[in-house]
Design a protein around this motif. Sequence first.
Motif, PDB file in Angstrom:
ATOM      1  N   GLY A  16       0.836  -1.191   0.000  1.00 26.21           N
ATOM      2  CA  GLY A  16       0.000   0.000   0.000  1.00 26.21           C
ATOM      3  C   GLY A  16       0.871   1.240   0.000  1.00 26.21           C
ATOM      4  N   PRO A  17       0.266   2.425   0.119  1.00 25.60           N
ATOM      5  CA  PRO A  17       1.050   3.653   0.099  1.00 25.60           C
ATOM      6  C   PRO A  17       1.990   3.792   1.297  1.00 25.60           C
ATOM      7  CG  PRO A  17      -1.271   4.126   0.536  1.00 25.60           C
ATOM      8  CD  PRO A  17      -1.178   2.671   0.205  1.00 25.60           C
ATOM      9  N   HIS A  18       1.619   3.193   2.443  1.00 24.68           N
ATOM     10  CA  HIS A  18       2.441   3.358   3.645  1.00 24.68           C
ATOM     11  C   HIS A  18       2.738   2.041   4.360  1.00 24.68           C
ATOM     12  CE1 HIS A  18       1.913   7.625   3.132  1.00 24.68           C
ATOM     13  NE2 HIS A  18       0.606   7.481   3.143  1.00 24.68           N
ATOM     14  N   SER A  19       2.475   0.921   3.715  1.00 26.49           N
ATOM     15  CA  SER A  19       2.748  -0.356   4.377  1.00 26.49           C
ATOM     16  C   SER A  19       2.936  -1.467   3.353  1.00 26.49           C
ATOM     17  CB  SER A  19       1.613  -0.723   5.338  1.00 26.49           C
ATOM     18  OG  SER A  19       0.435  -0.994   4.613  1.00 26.49           O
ATOM     19  N   THR A  20       3.522  -2.545   3.831  1.00 31.55           N
ATOM     20  CA  THR A  20       3.705  -3.746   3.026  1.00 31.55           C
ATOM     21  C   THR A  20       3.211  -4.927   3.848  1.00 31.55           C
ATOM     22  OG1 THR A  20       5.589  -2.851   1.816  1.00 31.55           O
ATOM     23  CG2 THR A  20       5.406  -5.246   1.896  1.00 31.55           C
ATOM     24  N   ILE A  21       2.450  -5.810   3.201  1.00 32.05           N
ATOM     25  CA  ILE A  21       1.915  -6.984   3.884  1.00 32.05           C
ATOM     26  C   ILE A  21       2.587  -8.224   3.324  1.00 32.05           C
ATOM     27  CG2 ILE A  21      -0.167  -8.349   4.361  1.00 32.05           C
ATOM     28  CD1 ILE A  21      -1.760  -5.709   4.077  1.00 32.05           C
ATOM     29  N   ILE A  22       3.095  -9.062   4.219  1.00 36.61           N
ATOM     30  CA  ILE A  22       3.693 -10.325   3.792  1.00 36.61           C
ATOM     31  C   ILE A  22       3.053 -11.478   4.550  1.00 36.61           C
ATOM     32  CG2 ILE A  22       5.917  -9.278   3.183  1.00 36.61           C
ATOM     33  CD1 ILE A  22       7.019 -10.570   5.784  1.00 36.61           C
ATOM     34  N   GLN A  23       3.090 -12.641   3.910  1.00 41.29           N
ATOM     35  CA  GLN A  23       2.653 -13.867   4.579  1.00 41.29           C
ATOM     36  C   GLN A  23       3.902 -14.553   5.098  1.00 41.29           C
ATOM     37  OE1 GLN A  23      -0.129 -16.428   2.414  1.00 41.29           O
ATOM     38  NE2 GLN A  23       1.031 -18.189   3.122  1.00 41.29           N
ATOM     39  N   VAL A  24       3.842 -14.999   6.347  1.00 45.56           N
ATOM     40  CA  VAL A  24       5.006 -15.623   6.973  1.00 45.56           C
ATOM     41  C   VAL A  24       4.760 -17.124   7.121  1.00 45.56           C
ATOM     42  CG1 VAL A  24       5.684 -13.509   8.167  1.00 45.56           C
ATOM     43  CG2 VAL A  24       4.125 -15.102   9.291  1.00 45.56           C
ATOM     44  N   PRO A  25       5.833 -17.905   7.385  1.00 46.12           N
ATOM     45  CA  PRO A  25       5.635 -19.343   7.563  1.00 46.12           C
ATOM     46  C   PRO A  25       4.546 -19.613   8.600  1.00 46.12           C
ATOM     47  CG  PRO A  25       7.970 -18.850   7.484  1.00 46.12           C
ATOM     48  CD  PRO A  25       7.250 -17.531   7.501  1.00 46.12           C
ATOM     49  N   GLY A  26       3.655 -20.520   8.269  1.00 47.46           N
ATOM     50  CA  GLY A  26       2.509 -20.804   9.128  1.00 47.46           C
ATOM     51  C   GLY A  26       1.227 -20.231   8.545  1.00 47.46           C
ATOM     52  N   GLY A  27       1.369 -19.353   7.524  1.00 45.27           N
ATOM     53  CA  GLY A  27       0.193 -18.857   6.815  1.00 45.27           C
ATOM     54  C   GLY A  27      -0.392 -17.556   7.299  1.00 45.27           C
ATOM     55  N   THR A  28       0.112 -17.028   8.436  1.00 44.57           N
ATOM     56  CA  THR A  28      -0.427 -15.752   8.912  1.00 44.57           C
ATOM     57  C   THR A  28       0.224 -14.594   8.147  1.00 44.57           C
ATOM     58  OG1 THR A  28       1.235 -15.606  10.667  1.00 44.57           O
ATOM     59  CG2 THR A  28      -0.864 -16.670  11.221  1.00 44.57           C
ATOM     60  N   THR A  29      -0.421 -13.426   8.209  1.00 43.78           N
ATOM     61  CA  THR A  29       0.132 -12.254   7.530  1.00 43.78           C
ATOM     62  C   THR A  29       0.622 -11.234   8.547  1.00 43.78           C
ATOM     63  OG1 THR A  29      -2.039 -11.184   7.385  1.00 43.78           O
ATOM     64  CG2 THR A  29      -1.351 -12.510   5.489  1.00 43.78           C
ATOM     65  N   GLU A  30       1.608 -10.447   8.128  1.00 43.97           N
ATOM     66  CA  GLU A  30       2.152  -9.378   8.954  1.00 43.97           C
ATOM     67  C   GLU A  30       2.206  -8.109   8.123  1.00 43.97           C
ATOM     68  OE1 GLU A  30       5.981 -10.615  10.375  1.00 43.97           O
ATOM     69  OE2 GLU A  30       5.125 -12.004  11.849  1.00 43.97           O
ATOM     70  N   GLU A  31       1.914  -6.977   8.779  1.00 42.86           N
ATOM     71  CA  GLU A  31       1.960  -5.693   8.092  1.00 42.86           C
ATOM     72  C   GLU A  31       3.119  -4.865   8.637  1.00 42.86           C
ATOM     73  OE1 GLU A  31      -0.903  -1.869   6.990  1.00 42.86           O
ATOM     74  OE2 GLU A  31      -1.723  -3.574   8.091  1.00 42.86           O
ATOM     75  N   TYR A  32       3.934  -4.369   7.722  1.00 38.67           N
ATOM     76  CA  TYR A  32       5.080  -3.540   8.067  1.00 38.67           C
ATOM     77  C   TYR A  32       4.809  -2.115   7.600  1.00 38.67           C
ATOM     78  CZ  TYR A  32       7.558  -7.801   9.204  1.00 38.67           C
ATOM     79  OH  TYR A  32       7.936  -8.986   9.781  1.00 38.67           O
ATOM     80  N   GLU A  33       4.785  -1.185   8.549  1.00 37.58           N
ATOM     81  CA  GLU A  33       4.522   0.221   8.224  1.00 37.58           C
ATOM     82  C   GLU A  33       5.802   0.857   7.699  1.00 37.58           C
ATOM     83  OE1 GLU A  33       3.287   4.414  10.444  1.00 37.58           O
ATOM     84  OE2 GLU A  33       3.400   2.549  11.610  1.00 37.58           O
ATOM     85  N   VAL A  34       5.745   1.401   6.493  1.00 35.08           N
ATOM     86  CA  VAL A  34       6.914   2.056   5.898  1.00 35.08           C
ATOM     87  C   VAL A  34       6.991   3.478   6.435  1.00 35.08           C
ATOM     88  CG1 VAL A  34       8.024   2.787   3.757  1.00 35.08           C
ATOM     89  CG2 VAL A  34       6.753   0.618   3.833  1.00 35.08           C
ATOM     90  N   LEU A  35       8.035   3.763   7.196  1.00 33.62           N
ATOM     91  CA  LEU A  35       8.202   5.081   7.809  1.00 33.62           C
ATOM     92  C   LEU A  35       8.980   6.031   6.900  1.00 33.62           C
ATOM     93  CD1 LEU A  35       9.051   3.906  11.441  1.00 33.62           C
ATOM     94  CD2 LEU A  35       6.837   4.688  10.577  1.00 33.62           C
ATOM     95  N   ASN A  36      10.060   5.540   6.323  1.00 36.03           N
ATOM     96  CA  ASN A  36      10.893   6.369   5.458  1.00 36.03           C
ATOM     97  C   ASN A  36      11.531   5.513   4.365  1.00 36.03           C
ATOM     98  OD1 ASN A  36      11.530   7.356   8.518  1.00 36.03           O
ATOM     99  ND2 ASN A  36      11.133   9.089   7.160  1.00 36.03           N
TER     100      ASN A  36
END
Length: 198
Positions: A16-36
């Motif tokens: 997205g414009p300010h975050s990236t979503i990835i799927q991690v081992p085990g099938g759950t997703t994590e969102e990383y907020e892009v600060l800079n």
Amino acid sequence: LVEGAAKYGFKFIEKGPHSTIIQVPGGTTEEYEVLNVIEFTSTRKRMTIIVRCPDGTIKLFIKGADTMILERIGPKPEQRKYYEDTLRFLDEFANDGLRTLCLALKIIPPLEYQEWAKKFHAASIAITNREEQLDEVAKLMEQDLTLLGASAIEDKLQDGVPETIHRCLEAGIKVWVLTGDKQETAINIGHSSRLLDH
């Protein structure tokens, strides 16, 4: 590289414009907020992204030319754990004519990040010498890094390049090579493009 990460269970899902979503081992997703994002330039020879991880930790990830990254690695043993192995692989990759990048990480304490972010914002809205100011502020954060390793990719020549260069040389046209690559990489590409012979 994205496909390689996916084979280990880390799959890119969405940006997205300010975050990236990835799927991690085990099938759950994590969102990383892009600060800079500190962009790559031919002068900097590196690119940096600072993210807030799902657990709230602020991390800096950097990729760039080995000369730019290796001189910024911190002195602690845990920061230099992969240093010797990385140097060996960089030489092997360069001798094979591959394009290399070094990768490093830094965990940033929240207060340190807040102070730095103010300086970065001020530099980003500067009316004069913006690029120079951004570079100076970036240098404050792009130090005391932990080396993660290196990547290497094949940069294939386009069809007809070796023949075209060979014909230029036969016609007496002088050809120069200008590159930011390691010398071993440049020599290998010089041979594959028929610019150099033994």
